[in-house]
Motif scaffolding. Sequence first.
Motif, PDB file in Angstrom:
ATOM      1  N   GLY A  30       0.793  -1.227   0.000  1.00 34.23           N
ATOM      2  CA  GLY A  30       0.000   0.000   0.000  1.00 34.23           C
ATOM      3  C   GLY A  30       0.822   1.273   0.000  1.00 34.23           C
ATOM      4  N   ASP A  31       2.129   1.181   0.284  1.00 35.27           N
ATOM      5  CA  ASP A  31       2.975   2.375   0.299  1.00 35.27           C
ATOM      6  C   ASP A  31       3.262   2.865  -1.124  1.00 35.27           C
ATOM      7  N   LYS A  32       3.621   4.134  -1.214  1.00 34.50           N
ATOM      8  CA  LYS A  32       4.024   4.732  -2.494  1.00 34.50           C
ATOM      9  C   LYS A  32       5.530   4.985  -2.487  1.00 34.50           C
ATOM     10  N   ILE A  33       6.141   4.696  -3.625  1.00 37.39           N
ATOM     11  CA  ILE A  33       7.571   4.952  -3.818  1.00 37.39           C
ATOM     12  C   ILE A  33       7.731   5.952  -4.957  1.00 37.39           C
ATOM     13  N   GLY A  34       8.407   7.044  -4.711  1.00 36.56           N
ATOM     14  CA  GLY A  34       8.710   7.977  -5.791  1.00 36.56           C
ATOM     15  C   GLY A  34       9.862   7.457  -6.632  1.00 36.56           C
ATOM     16  N   HIS A  35       9.850   7.765  -7.928  1.00 35.63           N
ATOM     17  CA  HIS A  35      10.973   7.406  -8.788  1.00 35.63           C
ATOM     18  C   HIS A  35      11.246   8.566  -9.733  1.00 35.63           C
ATOM     19  N   VAL A  36      12.354   9.247  -9.495  1.00 31.53           N
ATOM     20  CA  VAL A  36      12.805  10.343 -10.352  1.00 31.53           C
ATOM     21  C   VAL A  36      13.790   9.758 -11.351  1.00 31.53           C
ATOM     22  N   TYR A  37      13.562   9.988 -12.635  1.00 27.47           N
ATOM     23  CA  TYR A  37      14.379   9.301 -13.635  1.00 27.47           C
ATOM     24  C   TYR A  37      14.592  10.158 -14.868  1.00 27.47           C
ATOM     25  N   PHE A  38      15.783   9.982 -15.468  1.00 23.41           N
ATOM     26  CA  PHE A  38      16.100  10.665 -16.724  1.00 23.41           C
ATOM     27  C   PHE A  38      15.204  10.146 -17.847  1.00 23.41           C
ATOM     28  N   GLU A  39      14.814  11.028 -18.737  1.00 28.07           N
ATOM     29  CA  GLU A  39      14.173  10.585 -19.958  1.00 28.07           C
ATOM     30  C   GLU A  39      15.178   9.786 -20.783  1.00 28.07           C
ATOM     31  N   GLY A  40      14.699   8.875 -21.616  1.00 28.47           N
ATOM     32  CA  GLY A  40      15.594   8.053 -22.424  1.00 28.47           C
ATOM     33  C   GLY A  40      15.732   6.645 -21.868  1.00 28.47           C
ATOM     34  N   LYS A  77       4.752  -6.316  -7.613  1.00 31.63           N
ATOM     35  CA  LYS A  77       4.817  -7.599  -6.919  1.00 31.63           C
ATOM     36  C   LYS A  77       4.637  -7.428  -5.410  1.00 31.63           C
ATOM     37  N   ALA A  78       5.112  -6.289  -4.882  1.00 29.22           N
ATOM     38  CA  ALA A  78       5.002  -6.021  -3.446  1.00 29.22           C
ATOM     39  C   ALA A  78       3.709  -5.274  -3.093  1.00 29.22           C
ATOM     40  N   ARG A  79       2.874  -5.062  -4.120  1.00 29.45           N
ATOM     41  CA  ARG A  79       1.609  -4.345  -3.954  1.00 29.45           C
ATOM     42  C   ARG A  79       1.814  -2.926  -3.413  1.00 29.45           C
ATOM     43  N   MET A  80       2.811  -2.298  -3.984  1.00 26.68           N
ATOM     44  CA  MET A  80       3.053  -0.879  -3.737  1.00 26.68           C
ATOM     45  C   MET A  80       2.913  -0.129  -5.061  1.00 26.68           C
ATOM     46  N   LYS A  81       2.920   1.184  -4.997  1.00 30.25           N
ATOM     47  CA  LYS A  81       2.727   1.996  -6.194  1.00 30.25           C
ATOM     48  C   LYS A  81       3.934   2.897  -6.418  1.00 30.25           C
ATOM     49  N   VAL A  82       4.358   2.988  -7.674  1.00 29.15           N
ATOM     50  CA  VAL A  82       5.441   3.896  -8.039  1.00 29.15           C
ATOM     51  C   VAL A  82       4.857   5.203  -8.574  1.00 29.15           C
ATOM     52  N   VAL A  83       5.339   6.313  -8.039  1.00 34.24           N
ATOM     53  CA  VAL A  83       4.968   7.640  -8.516  1.00 34.24           C
ATOM     54  C   VAL A  83       6.159   8.184  -9.300  1.00 34.24           C
ATOM     55  N   GLY A  84       6.054   8.217 -10.614  1.00 31.07           N
ATOM     56  CA  GLY A  84       7.173   8.602 -11.460  1.00 31.07           C
ATOM     57  C   GLY A  84       7.287  10.100 -11.676  1.00 31.07           C
ATOM     58  N   GLN A  85       8.531  10.560 -11.769  1.00 26.29           N
ATOM     59  CA  GLN A  85       8.834  11.955 -12.090  1.00 26.29           C
ATOM     60  C   GLN A  85       9.959  11.957 -13.120  1.00 26.29           C
ATOM     61  N   LYS A  86       9.607  12.200 -14.394  1.00 23.09           N
ATOM     62  CA  LYS A  86      10.610  12.203 -15.463  1.00 23.09           C
ATOM     63  C   LYS A  86      11.300  13.553 -15.544  1.00 23.09           C
ATOM     64  N   ILE A  87      12.620  13.548 -15.686  1.00 19.32           N
ATOM     65  CA  ILE A  87      13.385  14.792 -15.787  1.00 19.32           C
ATOM     66  C   ILE A  87      14.366  14.697 -16.957  1.00 19.32           C
ATOM     67  N   LYS A  88      14.944  15.835 -17.301  1.00 23.39           N
ATOM     68  CA  LYS A  88      15.967  15.898 -18.332  1.00 23.39           C
ATOM     69  C   LYS A  88      17.352  15.963 -17.684  1.00 23.39           C
ATOM     70  N   LEU A 146      13.322   6.547  -5.298  1.00 29.40           N
ATOM     71  CA  LEU A 146      14.365   6.014  -6.164  1.00 29.40           C
ATOM     72  C   LEU A 146      14.776   7.112  -7.124  1.00 29.40           C
ATOM     73  N   ILE A 147      16.063   7.162  -7.468  1.00 33.79           N
ATOM     74  CA  ILE A 147      16.502   8.142  -8.463  1.00 33.79           C
ATOM     75  C   ILE A 147      17.455   7.484  -9.442  1.00 33.79           C
ATOM     76  N   SER A 148      17.135   7.651 -10.715  1.00 29.73           N
ATOM     77  CA  SER A 148      17.952   7.124 -11.808  1.00 29.73           C
ATOM     78  C   SER A 148      18.345   8.307 -12.682  1.00 29.73           C
ATOM     79  N   ALA A 149      19.391   8.997 -12.259  1.00 28.53           N
ATOM     80  CA  ALA A 149      19.826  10.227 -12.918  1.00 28.53           C
ATOM     81  C   ALA A 149      21.326  10.380 -12.685  1.00 28.53           C
ATOM     82  N   GLY A 150      21.815  11.619 -12.671  1.00 29.25           N
ATOM     83  CA  GLY A 150      23.223  11.879 -12.445  1.00 29.25           C
ATOM     84  C   GLY A 150      23.485  12.381 -11.035  1.00 29.25           C
TER      85      GLY A 150
END
Length: 422
Positions: free
Chosen positions: A187-197, A213-224, A246-250
């Motif tokens: 039921g928890d929410k996880i933010g995910h900030v990530y580069f486009e591409g 699979k863990a029955r949680m929700k990802v809240v995405g934030q796409k950035i450049k 979570l962050i997938s950027a520089g």
Amino acid sequence: MNHPTHRTRTVLAAAVAALLLAGTGCSSKGDGGSAADGADGVKAGPGVTDKTIKLGALTDLTGPYATLGKSIVQAQQMWADETNAKGGICGRKIEIVVKDHGYDVQKAVTAYADISPDVVALPQVIGSPVVAALLDDIERDKVLTFPQAWAASLLGKDAVQVIGTTYDLDMIAAVDFLTRTKGLKKGDKIGHVYFEGDYGANALEGSTWAAGKARMKVVGQKIKATDTDLSAQVSALRKEGVKAILISAGPAQTASLVGVATSRGLKVPVVSSAPGFAPQLMDTPAAAALEAMLNVVSAAPAVSADVPGVQKMVAAYQKKYPGALVDSGVLSGYNAAQLMGADLKKACDNGSLAREDVVAAHRSQNDIDTGLGSPQDFSDMAKPASSATYVLRPDAKAVGAMVNVEDAHEAPGVKEYLAAKN
């Protein structure tokens, strides 16, 4: 009116930018490779003569990953010098031709056209978008290539090898880490900030699957890649009530995210992909927040790890480049160079250093271990070479400003995820 938090973000962004854009460039133009067989009877090809084996590096020495690029270049040159001091490979000295693309795809395409006729393989190409733009040319030319990029979209090509895990597997490991150690639950929410591409999209694929699979929700934030103030993204995630990010950027984006989140009271666990951290961040105003909030998922251990091969490499690097930063790029670059060397030796033993035979020698390696991390299996081009992930955390006092939290292990669900994809 300038509020204190605005001034803090401005100072932070300036400090991070100044640290992370420092880099030096170098390049060399070699003689063309010989297509004739060698005097020793070993079949040759582009980049190979009786005396030399030329390798190429398409790197970033002046763009957003300049510091990383410098570390990789120096580590691979150290490997070449060590190898040559022992007589080279197949009786030939190793030369590395370096071209700086500044993380600019068009410059990289031009640089590849410039050096590809003269090299047998590429032990370094920085950037998922760069490799993606070169895939067709690399496959056509049969140039064995090790990207310093880990998008799953780079799998499935005979001549291209992603070393270690891909970004989606890292994020599956990140979600597992959060549920096991940080108290996240159904039921928890996880933010995910990530580069486009490809980088961000592949990472988001993994986090979304694992959260589902863990029955949680990802809240995405796409950035450049040019976005260095993540105030808007932090505000959006805070409004959503996320329990972790979570962050997938520089590195600049990671520092901004953690710094802004701290200033706004969003003190939740943050997990980054390996490219999202650099030791220089520990010299910025975000250092304390990074130590308190950040973990990093990586296919490689920290350079401070108590691993004999890693310690030997660090000592050699510090001796060769006194005062130089020892970061993840040193380990990644040196490991890639050692793996390339193993492929070249196997190709030589098989009687041919022609490009297609170097690729074939590479694909025959199904359990190769350089002593710098997890064993690698290169036999299936459709799968990552490893599915084991380390968890690290920042530590300003450690070499490379990182220490191991968890040793390499395969996160639950990875086999199921890979089976579904393949």
